[in-house]
Scaffold this motif. Structure first.
Motif, PDB file in Angstrom:
ATOM      1  N   VAL A 221     -70.473 -47.294  40.821  1.00 45.75           N
ATOM      2  CA  VAL A 221     -71.149 -47.675  42.061  1.00 45.75           C
ATOM      3  C   VAL A 221     -70.976 -49.180  42.244  1.00 45.75           C
ATOM      4  N   VAL A 222     -70.553 -49.580  43.435  1.00 46.39           N
ATOM      5  CA  VAL A 222     -70.469 -51.004  43.776  1.00 46.39           C
ATOM      6  C   VAL A 222     -71.687 -51.359  44.607  1.00 46.39           C
ATOM      7  N   GLN A 223     -72.407 -52.373  44.193  1.00 48.76           N
ATOM      8  CA  GLN A 223     -73.572 -52.860  44.931  1.00 48.76           C
ATOM      9  C   GLN A 223     -73.323 -54.296  45.377  1.00 48.76           C
ATOM     10  N   LYS A 224     -73.848 -54.622  46.548  1.00 49.19           N
ATOM     11  CA  LYS A 224     -73.792 -56.012  47.005  1.00 49.19           C
ATOM     12  C   LYS A 224     -75.195 -56.457  47.380  1.00 49.19           C
ATOM     13  N   TYR A 225     -75.604 -57.608  46.857  1.00 45.26           N
ATOM     14  CA  TYR A 225     -76.911 -58.169  47.170  1.00 45.26           C
ATOM     15  C   TYR A 225     -76.723 -59.459  47.963  1.00 45.26           C
ATOM     16  N   GLY A 226     -77.337 -59.496  49.151  1.00 41.83           N
ATOM     17  CA  GLY A 226     -77.201 -60.649  50.020  1.00 41.83           C
ATOM     18  C   GLY A 226     -78.049 -61.823  49.596  1.00 41.83           C
ATOM     19  N   GLY A 227     -77.877 -62.936  50.289  1.00 41.74           N
ATOM     20  CA  GLY A 227     -78.558 -64.172  49.932  1.00 41.74           C
ATOM     21  C   GLY A 227     -80.067 -64.064  49.930  1.00 41.74           C
ATOM     22  N   SER A 228     -80.640 -63.273  50.852  1.00 43.46           N
ATOM     23  CA  SER A 228     -82.096 -63.119  50.897  1.00 43.46           C
ATOM     24  C   SER A 228     -82.606 -62.335  49.693  1.00 43.46           C
ATOM     25  N   SER A 229     -81.768 -61.465  49.131  1.00 48.45           N
ATOM     26  CA  SER A 229     -82.170 -60.657  47.974  1.00 48.45           C
ATOM     27  C   SER A 229     -82.169 -61.456  46.679  1.00 48.45           C
ATOM     28  N   VAL A 230     -81.409 -62.553  46.654  1.00 46.77           N
ATOM     29  CA  VAL A 230     -81.342 -63.411  45.463  1.00 46.77           C
ATOM     30  C   VAL A 230     -81.726 -64.843  45.834  1.00 46.77           C
ATOM     31  N   ALA A 231     -82.677 -64.959  46.758  1.00 43.62           N
ATOM     32  CA  ALA A 231     -83.007 -66.266  47.336  1.00 43.62           C
ATOM     33  C   ALA A 231     -83.576 -67.253  46.336  1.00 43.62           C
ATOM     34  N   ASP A 232     -84.248 -66.749  45.296  1.00 43.19           N
ATOM     35  CA  ASP A 232     -84.795 -67.631  44.262  1.00 43.19           C
ATOM     36  C   ASP A 232     -84.728 -66.895  42.927  1.00 43.19           C
ATOM     37  N   THR A 233     -85.114 -67.579  41.867  1.00 33.98           N
ATOM     38  CA  THR A 233     -84.974 -66.961  40.540  1.00 33.98           C
ATOM     39  C   THR A 233     -85.894 -65.757  40.375  1.00 33.98           C
ATOM     40  N   GLY A 234     -87.044 -65.769  41.047  1.00 35.33           N
ATOM     41  CA  GLY A 234     -87.942 -64.621  40.979  1.00 35.33           C
ATOM     42  C   GLY A 234     -87.302 -63.374  41.568  1.00 35.33           C
ATOM     43  N   LYS A 235     -86.701 -63.527  42.753  1.00 36.65           N
ATOM     44  CA  LYS A 235     -86.030 -62.386  43.382  1.00 36.65           C
ATOM     45  C   LYS A 235     -84.805 -61.968  42.588  1.00 36.65           C
ATOM     46  N   LEU A 236     -84.138 -62.936  42.004  1.00 35.74           N
ATOM     47  CA  LEU A 236     -82.962 -62.619  41.205  1.00 35.74           C
ATOM     48  C   LEU A 236     -83.354 -61.775  39.990  1.00 35.74           C
ATOM     49  N   LYS A 237     -84.497 -62.061  39.389  1.00 35.06           N
ATOM     50  CA  LYS A 237     -84.984 -61.250  38.270  1.00 35.06           C
ATOM     51  C   LYS A 237     -85.321 -59.831  38.739  1.00 35.06           C
ATOM     52  N   GLN A 238     -85.871 -59.722  39.944  1.00 38.26           N
ATOM     53  CA  GLN A 238     -86.179 -58.399  40.488  1.00 38.26           C
ATOM     54  C   GLN A 238     -84.902 -57.584  40.687  1.00 38.26           C
ATOM     55  N   VAL A 239     -83.843 -58.244  41.161  1.00 45.95           N
ATOM     56  CA  VAL A 239     -82.558 -57.569  41.329  1.00 45.95           C
ATOM     57  C   VAL A 239     -82.020 -57.117  39.974  1.00 45.95           C
ATOM     58  N   ALA A 240     -82.167 -57.960  38.963  1.00 47.74           N
ATOM     59  CA  ALA A 240     -81.727 -57.586  37.616  1.00 47.74           C
ATOM     60  C   ALA A 240     -82.440 -56.317  37.144  1.00 47.74           C
ATOM     61  N   ALA A 241     -83.733 -56.223  37.429  1.00 47.92           N
ATOM     62  CA  ALA A 241     -84.491 -55.025  37.038  1.00 47.92           C
ATOM     63  C   ALA A 241     -84.002 -53.790  37.786  1.00 47.92           C
ATOM     64  N   LEU A 242     -83.665 -53.955  39.067  1.00 45.99           N
ATOM     65  CA  LEU A 242     -83.134 -52.836  39.854  1.00 45.99           C
ATOM     66  C   LEU A 242     -81.780 -52.376  39.311  1.00 45.99           C
ATOM     67  N   ILE A 243     -80.964 -53.335  38.916  1.00 39.38           N
ATOM     68  CA  ILE A 243     -79.658 -53.003  38.350  1.00 39.38           C
ATOM     69  C   ILE A 243     -79.827 -52.225  37.040  1.00 39.38           C
ATOM     70  N   LYS A 244     -80.743 -52.677  36.219  1.00 38.93           N
ATOM     71  CA  LYS A 244     -81.006 -51.975  34.950  1.00 38.93           C
ATOM     72  C   LYS A 244     -81.454 -50.539  35.219  1.00 38.93           C
ATOM     73  N   GLN A 245     -82.325 -50.379  36.196  1.00 39.46           N
ATOM     74  CA  GLN A 245     -82.824 -49.050  36.540  1.00 39.46           C
ATOM     75  C   GLN A 245     -81.683 -48.133  36.992  1.00 39.46           C
ATOM     76  N   ARG A 246     -80.793 -48.666  37.834  1.00 37.58           N
ATOM     77  CA  ARG A 246     -79.677 -47.846  38.327  1.00 37.58           C
ATOM     78  C   ARG A 246     -78.703 -47.528  37.192  1.00 37.58           C
ATOM     79  N   ARG A 247     -78.494 -48.473  36.320  1.00 36.90           N
ATOM     80  CA  ARG A 247     -77.594 -48.242  35.185  1.00 36.90           C
ATOM     81  C   ARG A 247     -78.173 -47.186  34.256  1.00 36.90           C
ATOM     82  N   ASP A 248     -79.488 -47.211  34.080  1.00 38.99           N
ATOM     83  CA  ASP A 248     -80.149 -46.227  33.225  1.00 38.99           C
ATOM     84  C   ASP A 248     -80.031 -44.812  33.791  1.00 38.99           C
ATOM     85  N   GLU A 249     -79.730 -44.708  35.093  1.00 40.16           N
ATOM     86  CA  GLU A 249     -79.525 -43.396  35.711  1.00 40.16           C
ATOM     87  C   GLU A 249     -78.157 -42.815  35.367  1.00 40.16           C
ATOM     88  N   GLY A 250     -77.308 -43.635  34.726  1.00 38.11           N
ATOM     89  CA  GLY A 250     -76.021 -43.126  34.271  1.00 38.11           C
ATOM     90  C   GLY A 250     -74.812 -43.631  35.026  1.00 38.11           C
TER      91      GLY A 250
END
Length: 389
Positions: A8-37
């Motif tokens: 799966v290719v995902q793209k996260y725009g500037g608003s989704s990684v606007a600061d380090t807090g949001k960037l950490k949230q994206v990292a958690a989402l990526i981990k969750q999707r990866r855990d799905e296989g």
């Protein structure tokens, strides 16, 4: 993770990684999707307003803005995002690696600031996916066949994601932003908009070219060419978003309308003695991409999107006259341009309120060139009349 895991290719725009807090949230989402296989290839934009801030600094030190140096500068924003995201994933115990556009094999032409992808050689990306790593790619950039860093124009991270999805034969290409999909108009300026469940590539391309900011037009054109289905979603939301694919029409018998707009466009009139060919040669020499052109009063007039009009001021020094205070409004529906009754109705709604300067009809759209101050009022009227008709 099994070897047969889908990519799966995902793209996260500037608003989704606007600061380090949001960037950490994206990292958690990526981990969750990866855990799905799934095996994940993640494309990131620059954080928040980083690109605009870098551009402002460039304007502070230069009036000429050499495009090669601008590409060297602006490409730094996405590189910061990719490295920080890889660090955030490492903290979550997710193996990952970050690549620049050139490291990921994105080969472009040599047109700085608005390059086109010629080829993708994703060998390093494939190798790392095979090692069960999340691969993070800096969007918006590549390397030319001359080994120069290039950028793909505003919104180019979408194009990076689509090109990589095609090269990897990905199961899905998901474009995440701060909106939950594609709407019938920009919900920030129009009330009672409708989220669209599905659009064809052709409809989305007409919308993007008409000024809708959800997806980059070059990316949609690339997806259409490579037959890649896109999913436009809101970061962190469970909603399904909007599917953009090769479907020929929506399932409903009712016509599905959508609207794009630009409150401001950049216009220039060529000198009276210029033929169309000569005028276009001048435009091409400056690597400009006009939105629309028409012959008016014996002169060729060209309109450009402000974000794409790098170097357009040079036209003025060559005897071209500027055209000010213009904007565009585009109505999109499947097969609209082939339905003369629908075209007539759409134009009539606008002409009841004002006389457009220009009208451009394509297979799936009708575009009006109006005074800038008229764009939003007419958009709201047209959206109400046609989506409720």
């Amino acid at each position: 993770m099994q070897e047969s895991s889908l990519i799966v290719v995902q793209k996260y725009g500037g608003s989704s990684v606007a600061d380090t807090g949001k960037l950490k949230q994206v990292a958690a989402l990526i981990k969750q999707r990866r855990d799905e296989g799934f095996r994940l290839c993640v494309v990131v934009s620059a954080m928040g307003q980083t690109t605009n801030e870098l551009l402002a600094k460039a304007n502070d030190v230069s009036t000429t803005l050499p495009r090669r140096e601008l590409d060297m500068l602006l490409s730094c924003g996405e590189r910061a995002s990719m490295a920080l995201l890889a660090m955030a994933l490492d903290d979550l115990g997710v193996p990952s690696i970050s690549f620049t556009g050139s490291q990921s094999g994105i080969i472009t032409n040599d047109q700085h600031s608005n390059a086109r992808i010629l080829e993708v050689r994703p060998y390093r990306v494939q190798d790392e996916l095979e090692k069960d790593k999340v691969v993070i790619i800096a969007g918006y950039q590549g390397v030319s066949y001359k080994k120069e860093i290039t950028t793909l124009g505003r919104g180019g991270s979408d194009t990076t994601a689509v090109a990589m999805a095609a090269a990897l034969d990905a199961h899905a290409c998901e474009i995440y932003s701060d909106v939950s999909g594609v709407f019938s108009a920009d919900p920030r300026v129009v009330d009672n908009t409708i989220q669209l469940a599905a659009l064809s590539h052709e409809e989305m391309l007409a919308l993007s070219r008409g000024g809708a900011r959800v997806l980059n037009a070059q990316a949609v054109a690339y997806a259409k060419e490579k037959k890649i289905a896109l999913y436009a979603k809101k970061t962190g939301s469970p909603e399904t978003g909007t599917l953009i694919s090769g479907l020929e029409k929506t399932e409903s018998n009712k016509r599905q309308w959508a609207f794009g707009h630009r409150e401001t466009v950049v216009g220039y009139l060529a000198p009276a003695e210029f033929s169309f060919s000569r005028a276009f040669e001048s435009i091409e020499s400056l690597e400009l991409n006009p939105l629309y052109w028409v012959k008016s009063g014996g002169k060729w007039q060209f309109l450009f999107a402000p974000e794409d009009a790098h170097g357009h001021a040079q036209l003025g020094s060559e005897g071209w006259a500027s055209v000010n205070d213009k904007g565009t409004l585009t109505a999109v529906a499947h097969g609209l341009g082939q339905d003369l009754q629908a075209v007539r109705q759409t134009i009539a709604f606008v002409e009841e309120k004002t006389q457009p300067d220009q009208v451009h009809v394509t297979e799936n759209s009708v575009t009006f060139v109006l005074q800038s101050t008229q764009i939003l009022p007419i958009l709201k009227i047209l959206h109400h009349e046609l989506t409720n008709g």
